[in-house]
Write a protein that holds these residues in place. Structure first.
Motif, mmCIF file in Angstrom:
data_model
loop_
_atom_site.group_PDB
_atom_site.id
_atom_site.type_symbol
_atom_site.label_atom_id
_atom_site.label_comp_id
_atom_site.label_asym_id
_atom_site.label_seq_id
_atom_site.Cartn_x
_atom_site.Cartn_y
_atom_site.Cartn_z
ATOM 1 N N ALA A 1 -2.900 -15.904 -56.805
ATOM 2 C CA ALA A 1 -3.729 -14.696 -56.724
ATOM 3 C C ALA A 1 -4.120 -14.399 -55.279
ATOM 4 O O ALA A 1 -4.109 -13.238 -54.829
ATOM 5 N N SER A 2 -4.445 -15.443 -54.517
ATOM 6 C CA SER A 2 -4.838 -15.260 -53.112
ATOM 7 C C SER A 2 -3.668 -14.783 -52.269
ATOM 8 O O SER A 2 -3.815 -13.890 -51.425
ATOM 9 N N TYR A 3 -2.498 -15.364 -52.497
ATOM 10 C CA TYR A 3 -1.331 -14.962 -51.716
ATOM 11 C C TYR A 3 -0.847 -13.563 -52.099
ATOM 12 O O TYR A 3 -0.261 -12.854 -51.266
ATOM 13 N N GLY B 1 -3.493 -9.423 -39.961
ATOM 14 C CA GLY B 1 -4.577 -9.746 -40.877
ATOM 15 C C GLY B 1 -4.081 -10.525 -42.088
ATOM 16 O O GLY B 1 -4.772 -11.417 -42.586
ATOM 17 N N SER B 2 -2.875 -10.208 -42.542
ATOM 18 C CA SER B 2 -2.293 -10.932 -43.666
ATOM 19 C C SER B 2 -2.059 -12.396 -43.314
ATOM 20 O O SER B 2 -2.358 -13.303 -44.101
ATOM 21 N N LEU B 3 -1.536 -12.634 -42.113
ATOM 22 C CA LEU B 3 -1.325 -14.019 -41.674
ATOM 23 C C LEU B 3 -2.656 -14.744 -41.529
ATOM 24 O O LEU B 3 -2.780 -15.920 -41.901
ATOM 25 N N MET B 4 -3.655 -14.037 -41.023
ATOM 26 C CA MET B 4 -4.979 -14.651 -40.887
ATOM 27 C C MET B 4 -5.576 -14.984 -42.249
ATOM 28 O O MET B 4 -6.228 -16.019 -42.416
ATOM 29 N N ALA C 1 -4.038 -18.095 -43.484
ATOM 30 C CA ALA C 1 -4.655 -19.244 -42.814
ATOM 31 C C ALA C 1 -6.018 -19.561 -43.430
ATOM 32 O O ALA C 1 -6.362 -20.728 -43.650
ATOM 33 N N ALA C 2 -6.800 -18.510 -43.739
ATOM 34 C CA ALA C 2 -8.118 -18.722 -44.334
ATOM 35 C C ALA C 2 -8.007 -19.355 -45.716
ATOM 36 O O ALA C 2 -8.836 -20.194 -46.101
ATOM 37 N N ILE C 3 -6.982 -18.977 -46.474
ATOM 38 C CA ILE C 3 -6.771 -19.564 -47.798
ATOM 39 C C ILE C 3 -6.526 -21.066 -47.678
ATOM 40 O O ILE C 3 -7.095 -21.879 -48.423
ATOM 41 N N ILE C 4 -5.692 -21.450 -46.719
ATOM 42 C CA ILE C 4 -5.393 -22.863 -46.511
ATOM 43 C C ILE C 4 -6.649 -23.620 -46.072
ATOM 44 O O ILE C 4 -6.918 -24.735 -46.523
ATOM 45 N N ILE D 1 -8.440 -26.835 -47.830
ATOM 46 C CA ILE D 1 -8.731 -28.084 -47.121
ATOM 47 C C ILE D 1 -10.220 -28.396 -47.184
ATOM 48 O O ILE D 1 -10.624 -29.530 -47.475
ATOM 49 N N ALA D 2 -11.047 -27.397 -46.921
ATOM 50 C CA ALA D 2 -12.497 -27.613 -46.898
ATOM 51 C C ALA D 2 -13.039 -27.955 -48.274
ATOM 52 O O ALA D 2 -14.066 -28.632 -48.394
#
Length: 245
Positions: A171-173, A186-189, A192-195, A199-200
């Motif tokens: 859903a996020s991707y 912005g899509s690449l960012m 990165a935020a999803i990853i 991790i967090a």
């Protein structure tokens, strides 16, 4: 029932540990191939300006490496629950590996076009590829949930929860792919935020041990299954692909 037993017997030659080890090798190669598209500054050129010119390739590499890294962690947690391997699990695992090993192509495409005229299709192609990688984990957990005889005791509940949480990744991707039509960078960012979110959201090993110690299995002295179930539950909470991918 006899068909299910025969299906398991056909794959009995491949133990879960062997399949996981093979997968580790393929995933490691896929992660290594990502860096090949990043060009080193040639002799005679200024280092920092040349590296700044490579920032799209470096950014795509960094995000894709984390995608594959999270997929490896999730795959590791998934196989903590697997007791037996059947033909369907073999094929689904191969599909997941094929998608992860394919990621260097969309990564290189995005790195080469992120600042050019074809940035939008490159970003859409990249997000779609990562989305497909994430979907495989939902299919893997769904397969295991439907076949509890492949799981360790207590694994079916883990698989049910992991299947539900694994939908977060696709859903996020998908949202990232839609954003690519407006802003490829912005899509690449967002990818990165999803990853970073995945991790967090992971608990530390110490917290896993503390929680495992409170389970009924641990109270009865059977520490092994309790810790194994907890490890996979932690992977399920990541919601990926797991990569995920």
């Amino acid at each position: 029932m006899s068909e299910r037993v025969n299906e398991t017997d056909e794959a009995a030659a491949i133990a879960p540990g062997r399949l996981a080890a093979f997968s580790d090798g393929v995933i490691a190669i896929a992660a290594t191939l990502l860096i090949l598209e990043v060009k080193a500054p040639p002799a005679g050129e200024k280092v920092w300006p040349a590296l700044r010119h490579e920032w799209p390739a470096l950014a795509a590499y960094a995000v894709s490496f984390l995608v594959i890294g999270i997929a490896w962690i999730h795959h590791h947690n998934l196989f903590h629950q697997v007791r037996q391997v059947d033909r369907g699990l073999l094929l689904l695992n191969l599909g997941m590996l094929a998608t992860l090993s394919y990621l260097p192509l969309p990564t290189a495409t995005l790195g080469n076009h992120l600042t050019g005229d074809d940035a939008v299709p490159a970003a859409v192609f990249y997000s779609a590829s990562v989305l497909v990688a994430a979907v495989w984990f939902t299919l893997l957990w769904n397969h295991l949930y439907a076949r509890p005889h492949l799981l360790h005791p207590g694994g079916r509940e883990v698989a049910r929860e992991a299947r539900r949480r694994s939908l977060v990744g696709p859903a996020s991707y998908l949202l990232s792919g839609l954003l690519a039509f407006v802003s490829p960078v912005g899509s690449l960012m967002l990818n990165a935020a999803i990853i970073v979110y995945f991790i967090a959201g992971r608990r530390s090993p110490a917290s896993r041990v503390r929680r495992a110690a409170l389970t009924p299995a641990a109270d009865s002295g059977d520490h092994g299954p309790a810790e194994r179930t907890e490890g996979a539950s932690d992977g399920a909470e990541d919601g990926e692909p797991s990569t995920a991918p």
